[in-house]
Design a protein around this motif. Structure first.
Motif, PDB file in Angstrom:
ATOM      1  N   PHE A 107      -3.840   3.479 -12.440  1.00 18.70           N
ATOM      2  CA  PHE A 107      -4.938   4.339 -12.412  1.00 18.70           C
ATOM      3  C   PHE A 107      -4.133   5.864 -12.950  1.00 18.70           C
ATOM      4  CE2 PHE A 107      -8.425   6.681  -9.696  1.00 18.70           C
ATOM      5  CZ  PHE A 107      -9.160   6.147 -10.600  1.00 18.70           C
ATOM      6  N   GLU A 108      -2.967   6.053 -12.903  1.00 17.22           N
ATOM      7  CA  GLU A 108      -2.519   7.268 -13.125  1.00 17.22           C
ATOM      8  C   GLU A 108      -2.808   7.942 -14.539  1.00 17.22           C
ATOM      9  OE1 GLU A 108       1.804   9.618 -12.809  1.00 17.22           O
ATOM     10  OE2 GLU A 108       1.720   7.583 -12.231  1.00 17.22           O
ATOM     11  N   ALA A 109      -2.730   6.907 -15.503  1.00 11.60           N
ATOM     12  CA  ALA A 109      -3.184   7.449 -16.824  1.00 11.60           C
ATOM     13  C   ALA A 109      -4.808   7.831 -17.161  1.00 11.60           C
ATOM     14  CB  ALA A 109      -2.703   6.314 -17.901  1.00 11.60           C
ATOM     15  N   PRO A 110      -5.235   6.988 -16.648  1.00 15.78           N
ATOM     16  CA  PRO A 110      -6.900   7.156 -16.729  1.00 15.78           C
ATOM     17  C   PRO A 110      -7.129   8.549 -16.022  1.00 15.78           C
ATOM     18  CG  PRO A 110      -6.673   5.054 -16.212  1.00 15.78           C
ATOM     19  CD  PRO A 110      -5.459   5.529 -16.032  1.00 15.78           C
ATOM     20  N   LEU A 111      -6.758   8.712 -14.565  1.00 15.42           N
ATOM     21  CA  LEU A 111      -6.974  10.259 -13.886  1.00 15.42           C
ATOM     22  C   LEU A 111      -6.397  11.008 -14.898  1.00 15.42           C
ATOM     23  CD1 LEU A 111      -6.486   9.392 -10.143  1.00 15.42           C
ATOM     24  CD2 LEU A 111      -8.388  10.135 -11.163  1.00 15.42           C
ATOM     25  N   THR A 112      -5.369  10.955 -15.391  1.00 14.11           N
ATOM     26  CA  THR A 112      -4.625  12.160 -16.182  1.00 14.11           C
ATOM     27  C   THR A 112      -5.616  12.503 -17.133  1.00 14.11           C
ATOM     28  OG1 THR A 112      -2.368  11.491 -15.705  1.00 14.11           O
ATOM     29  CG2 THR A 112      -2.675  12.844 -17.682  1.00 14.11           C
ATOM     30  N   THR A 166      -4.467   8.814   1.958  1.00 14.47           N
ATOM     31  CA  THR A 166      -5.291   7.463   1.591  1.00 14.47           C
ATOM     32  C   THR A 166      -4.586   6.263   0.980  1.00 14.47           C
ATOM     33  OG1 THR A 166      -7.437   8.739   1.196  1.00 14.47           O
ATOM     34  CG2 THR A 166      -7.449   6.362   0.609  1.00 14.47           C
ATOM     35  N   LYS A 167      -4.526   5.311   1.599  1.00 16.28           N
ATOM     36  CA  LYS A 167      -3.695   4.061   1.064  1.00 16.28           C
ATOM     37  C   LYS A 167      -4.117   3.433   0.057  1.00 16.28           C
ATOM     38  CE  LYS A 167      -0.378   4.503   4.236  1.00 16.28           C
ATOM     39  NZ  LYS A 167       0.968   4.634   4.061  1.00 16.28           N
ATOM     40  N   VAL A 168      -3.533   3.140  -1.023  1.00 13.60           N
ATOM     41  CA  VAL A 168      -3.894   2.475  -2.082  1.00 13.60           C
ATOM     42  C   VAL A 168      -2.978   1.404  -2.548  1.00 13.60           C
ATOM     43  CG1 VAL A 168      -4.657   2.772  -4.550  1.00 13.60           C
ATOM     44  CG2 VAL A 168      -4.824   4.750  -3.049  1.00 13.60           C
ATOM     45  N   ASP A 169      -3.191   0.169  -3.079  1.00 16.83           N
ATOM     46  CA  ASP A 169      -2.475  -0.857  -3.580  1.00 16.83           C
ATOM     47  C   ASP A 169      -1.540  -0.224  -4.719  1.00 16.83           C
ATOM     48  OD1 ASP A 169      -1.719  -2.937  -5.457  1.00 16.83           O
ATOM     49  OD2 ASP A 169      -2.521  -4.136  -3.769  1.00 16.83           O
ATOM     50  N   ARG A 170      -0.247  -0.436  -4.708  1.00 12.04           N
ATOM     51  CA  ARG A 170       0.719  -0.042  -5.740  1.00 12.04           C
ATOM     52  C   ARG A 170       0.100  -0.407  -7.089  1.00 12.04           C
ATOM     53  NH1 ARG A 170       3.897  -3.441  -7.911  1.00 12.04           N
ATOM     54  NH2 ARG A 170       5.417  -1.864  -8.277  1.00 12.04           N
ATOM     55  N   ASP A 171      -0.213  -1.529  -7.332  1.00 10.25           N
ATOM     56  CA  ASP A 171      -0.770  -1.896  -8.531  1.00 10.25           C
ATOM     57  C   ASP A 171      -1.944  -1.157  -9.205  1.00 10.25           C
ATOM     58  OD1 ASP A 171       1.265  -3.761  -8.938  1.00 10.25           O
ATOM     59  OD2 ASP A 171       0.065  -5.456  -8.270  1.00 10.25           O
ATOM     60  N   MET A 187       0.714  -1.137   0.096  1.00  9.83           N
ATOM     61  CA  MET A 187       0.104   0.147  -0.088  1.00  9.83           C
ATOM     62  C   MET A 187       0.701   1.272  -0.034  1.00  9.83           C
ATOM     63  SD  MET A 187      -2.815  -1.663   0.117  1.00  9.83           S
ATOM     64  CE  MET A 187      -3.962  -0.469   0.479  1.00  9.83           C
ATOM     65  N   ARG A 188       0.462   2.074  -0.947  1.00  9.36           N
ATOM     66  CA  ARG A 188       1.211   3.487  -0.868  1.00  9.36           C
ATOM     67  C   ARG A 188       0.287   4.657  -0.588  1.00  9.36           C
ATOM     68  NH1 ARG A 188       3.940   2.927  -6.442  1.00  9.36           N
ATOM     69  NH2 ARG A 188       4.573   5.087  -6.117  1.00  9.36           N
ATOM     70  N   PRO A 189       0.547   5.708  -0.144  1.00  8.84           N
ATOM     71  CA  PRO A 189      -0.340   7.015  -0.104  1.00  8.84           C
ATOM     72  C   PRO A 189      -0.615   7.569  -1.788  1.00  8.84           C
ATOM     73  CG  PRO A 189       1.915   7.557   0.626  1.00  8.84           C
ATOM     74  CD  PRO A 189       1.906   5.971   0.604  1.00  8.84           C
ATOM     75  N   PHE A 190      -1.892   7.744  -1.652  1.00 10.66           N
ATOM     76  CA  PHE A 190      -2.416   8.306  -3.060  1.00 10.66           C
ATOM     77  C   PHE A 190      -1.553   9.261  -3.595  1.00 10.66           C
ATOM     78  CE2 PHE A 190      -4.942  11.099  -5.633  1.00 10.66           C
ATOM     79  CZ  PHE A 190      -5.434  10.159  -6.658  1.00 10.66           C
ATOM     80  N   ARG A 191      -0.857  10.239  -2.802  1.00 12.81           N
ATOM     81  CA  ARG A 191       0.051  11.374  -3.143  1.00 12.81           C
ATOM     82  C   ARG A 191       1.075  10.880  -4.192  1.00 12.81           C
ATOM     83  NH1 ARG A 191       1.745  11.248   2.034  1.00 12.81           N
ATOM     84  NH2 ARG A 191       0.139  13.070   2.725  1.00 12.81           N
ATOM     85  N   ASP A 192       1.591   9.611  -3.849  1.00 14.34           N
ATOM     86  CA  ASP A 192       2.726   9.011  -4.587  1.00 14.34           C
ATOM     87  C   ASP A 192       2.386   8.819  -6.106  1.00 14.34           C
ATOM     88  OD1 ASP A 192       4.059   8.874  -2.269  1.00 14.34           O
ATOM     89  OD2 ASP A 192       4.275   6.760  -2.263  1.00 14.34           O
ATOM     90  N   GLY A 193       1.030   8.749  -6.445  1.00 14.74           N
ATOM     91  CA  GLY A 193       0.617   8.483  -7.595  1.00 14.74           C
ATOM     92  C   GLY A 193       0.103   9.972  -8.282  1.00 14.74           C
TER      93      GLY A 193
END
Length: 775
Positions: free
Chosen positions: A352-357, A342-347, A308-314
């Motif tokens: 999710f980065e490209a769709p959000l972009t 917010t903690k999110v699975d790294r995968d 799990m990584r914080p959402f801010r990392d992405g």
């Protein structure tokens, strides 16, 4: 020159580490600069930026990238001057600093075999940028005084002709961000600062760890079966006294009656004692079981947490992207991000980065109006995009909303008819929700013209595909003139999912709970047959029924319950009721990928292990809906599952390497391990001190400049400790002044070496002098 020295430690593994470090610190620099632009008075936010620039400089120096060293050094000087209030970081200066960040971001993605040529091609451009930043540092009344000290001298670069300089970037002053309008995220700290005790772990190792922890969890759950069997044994023992009582009454011969009674009485007492012992044993075993389940759950949750990584990392690149797009489009747009911790699975984060972009770019281009249009509509000239992230009902909830022009459903209706997707008569009857579904079709767009930002209709279908790939859901709501909202619900982790267990043909199968529309028992009298097909009404709509055995090619084992157990599944356009033999229970399942040699197994996404150790197949809902669709004209499918593995290693003389740069740590580790030593690492002085107190080492090698506890303090603590005072210590630093050397030796170091000793035998020789050759 950098291009000549880049091969010094530039094997693929070392460059990969350098790229990771450059990417991490570039993200910290970019997000920190964006915060400073919105709040220039926040001097406290400059310290993490200084550390990030310093870390990039150290990592680049050990890789022999002199140009990157120079650029990072100048950026560090600018941050130092700003912290000492000798320089104001205005929008123009931040623009120039962001260009420097872009250089490091590019370095983080350049391949090893092209790094030297890339640096050579961009050498003049990077030198010009470094000189321009130096010019900002020394120009005007905000320039630093001569007494400003630099941590280290950077190698000089040749001057670039003035004509090579690009024209200055025009920038408009950033508006102040009211504190009540946004969630203020904690300062972004570089990973090696030690606040998270970060370590480098491969994704494969993490996946294996989660898999093993999941098996441990399953093993503990299997003990529950044993307890139930013991309860059964207890019930059977309870029958024994009654049988003996019957035997006592049935003893026919008078001469044996007394003896028979005594024997039966003793048997009854023995059976009673046996029952008491068994009861105590069950209680003891249950206590053990509770402890084991608790321990297994803690182990499993800890293993999952490593993914799990914080959402801010992405999300660190989003503010910069929105800022740059707003300037390009001549708009004023503010991005507010809520829930960055917010903690999110790294995968999930990576996918999710490209769709959000894409959604954010759409909001900037299509959603938010120009300042003139907004003022004419009675809105503030600055548009707002809200990105909110949080946990809800065991899912990751992501909402992107804007206060722009919204989506006109009538415009979608006209485009649907123009493209011939449905007839005009049918298009007139489509609801607003149904019209919104057309936005996710490949090639569909409402934009009148194609720009380099958007208008080709190739984005939202990618977003939808990603959401479905991770077993999530998505919906759009829009009000013309007021804005648009995209709502996505995704699993928190791809390693563990909440499922509904069902029985099909006598075997358990699992449906991801997030992909189910409804689960219900349908009474027989509600099932209707129309044109030889079975349906049942649900919320005013006829839902087609099909047995789960048909797409799987199985034979139904029959149902025992009254009514028909139905699981309702759908994609965006079609909905079906899948009839199963039995509804079992809701459980969390550890996802196990299918063996890749099987290829894509129809209707099945993955597998899991049940409590009794047997495999369970997890449905791919989208594939299942497509298969059911095909079953209307014919078709047949199959199944399968499973995999797992492990590794081990050896021991010799143990050395602890303490350094806050991941690149430097890895260089030292490799040099020492290649000679046969066993090496462990610590990310800063405090981490190193904790390791020394809890572990047994033959030697400590430490840097000097580190957060939380520097190397000098670490050496002093080692010398004060009763059990550590005789532990050999080598200080390894970039600082080679005599006063620095004396300070280290006075603290108690056995050797004080500079990091240039990596390039000759003096470093390894010093290690061998202190602890001998590796055994």
């Amino acid at each position: 020159m950098a291009s000549d020295n880049v091969t010094l430690f530039a094997d693929e593994g070392m460059l990969e580490l350098f790229r990771m470090e450059a990417e991490m610190h570039s993200a910290a620099l970019e997000s920190g600069l964006m915060e400073l632009e919105s709040d220039p008075s926040a001097v406290a936010k400059i310290e993490p930026l200084m550390r990030a620039a310093h870390s990039i400089k150290g990592a680049a120096r050990i890789m022999g990238l002199d140009i990157a060293v120079r650029l990072a050094h100048v950026m560090e000087d600018l941050f130092t001057a700003a912290q000492e209030k000798k320089l104001v970081l205005d929008p123009q200066t931040i623009d120039a600093l962001l260009q420097g960040v872009d250089v490091f971001k590019r370095l983080s993605v350049v391949k090893a075999d092209t790094l030297a040529s890339w640096l050579k091609d961009h050498e003049a451009e990077i030198i010009e940028l470094a000189n321009r930043l130096s010019g900002i540092l020394t120009a005007g009344p905000a320039s630093p005084a001569p007494g400003v000290k630099h941590a280290e001298e950077a190698p000089p670069l040749r001057e670039t002709p003035p004509e090579a300089a690009p024209p200055p970037v025009e920038a408009e002053p950033a508006e102040q961000k009211p504190p009540e309008e946004t969630e203020t995220p904690p300062p972004v700290e570089p990973v090696q600062a030690g606040s998270d005790n970060a370590i480098l772990v491969t994704a494969e190792n993490l996946s294996r760890l989660v898999g093993l922890a999941g098996e441990c969890l399953v093993e503990s759950q299997a003990l529950r079966v044993q307890v139930n069997q013991l309860y059964q044994l207890k019930s059977m023992l309870a029958e024994l006294p009654r049988l003996l009582e019957s035997a006592k009454r049935a003893s026919g011969h008078a001469e044996y009656a007394e003896v028979c009674k005594e024997i039966c009485s003793s048997a009854q007492k023995s059976a009673g004692k046996c029952r008491e012992v068994l009861t105590r044993q069950i209680e003891s075993f249950e206590t053990y079981l509770l402890g084991w389940e608790n321990l297994s759950n803690r182990l499993f949750n800890e293993a999952v947490a490593t993914r799990m990584r914080p959402f801010r990392d992405g999300a660190h690149g989003f503010p910069r992207m929105v800022r740059d797009m707003a300037r390009k489009l001549g708009k004023k747009i503010k991005l507010r991000i809520t829930g960055q911790a917010t903690k999110v699975d790294r995968d999930v984060l990576v996918k999710f980065e490209a769709p959000l972009t894409h959604i954010l770019r759409n909001a900037c281009d299509h959603g938010i109006e120009t300042p003139e249009e907004r003022i004419a509509a009675g809105k503030p000239e600055q548009g707002v995009i809200d990105l909110r992230v949080g946990h809800r009902a065991g899912m990751l909830s992501v909402t992107i909303s804007d206060d722009g022009r919204g989506i006109d459903p009538e415009r979608i209706r006209r485009r649907v008819i123009e493209k011939g997707l449905v007839s005009g008569d049918l298009a007139g009857r489509l609801t607003e929700a149904e019209l919104m579904d057309f936005l996710f079709l490949s090639g569909f767009t409402t934009a009148g013209t194609v720009s380099e930002v958007s208008g080709r209709g190739v984005g939202l279908d990618v977003v939808q595909n990603m959401v479905q790939e991770v077993q999530g859901t998505m919906k759009v709501q829009s009000t013309p003139g007021r804005g648009t909202t995209f709502q996505m619900d995704l699993p928190l982790t791809l390693s563990v999912i909440r499922t509904l267990l069902v029985e099909i043909a006598g075997e358990p199968y699992a449906f991801p709970l997030s992909r189910l529309d409804k689960v219900l028992m349908v009474p027989e009298d509600r099932i209707e047959t129309i044109e030889d097909r079975q349906y049942f009404p649900l919320d005013g709509v006829n839902i087609g029924l099909i047995s789960a055995c048909q797409p799987l090619g199985l034979q139904s084992a029959g149902r025992q319950e009254e009514g028909t157990p139905v699981v309702v599944v759908s994609d965006r356009l079609k909905q079906y009721g899948v009839v199963v033999d039995r509804l079992l229970e809701e459980v969390d399942m550890v996802v196990r990928p299918l063996d890749p040699r099987l290829g894509k197994v129809p209707n099945i996404a993955a597998s899991a292990i049940s409590e009794d150790g047997s495999p369970i197949l997890i449905f791919d809902v989208d594939d299942l809906v497509r298969s059911i669709d095909n079953m209307l004209t014919g078709g047949r499918l199959t199944k399968i599952a499973r995999s797992a593995e492990q590794v081990s290693e050896a021991v010799v003389r143990r050395i602890l390497v303490v350094d806050d740069s991941i690149t430097v740590r890895e260089v030292e580790r490799r040099l020492l391990e290649n000679k046969g030593y066993q090496v462990e690492v610590a990310v800063d002085g405090m981490d190193g001190w904790n390791a020394v107190q809890s572990g047994k080492y033959d030697l400590v090698i430490s840097d000097v400049d580190m957060p939380r506890m520097n190397g000098i303090e670490l050496v002093r603590n080692i010398r004060k400790g009763l059990t550590t005072r005789h532990l050999p210590v080598i200080i390894l630093s970039y600082k080679d002044r005599e006063e620095d050397r004396l300070k280290g030796m006075e603290a108690g170091a056995n050797y004080y070496l500079t990091k240039s000793s990596f390039y000759d035998e003096s470093f390894i020789k010093s290690v061998a002098d202190l602890i001998g050759e590796p055994r």
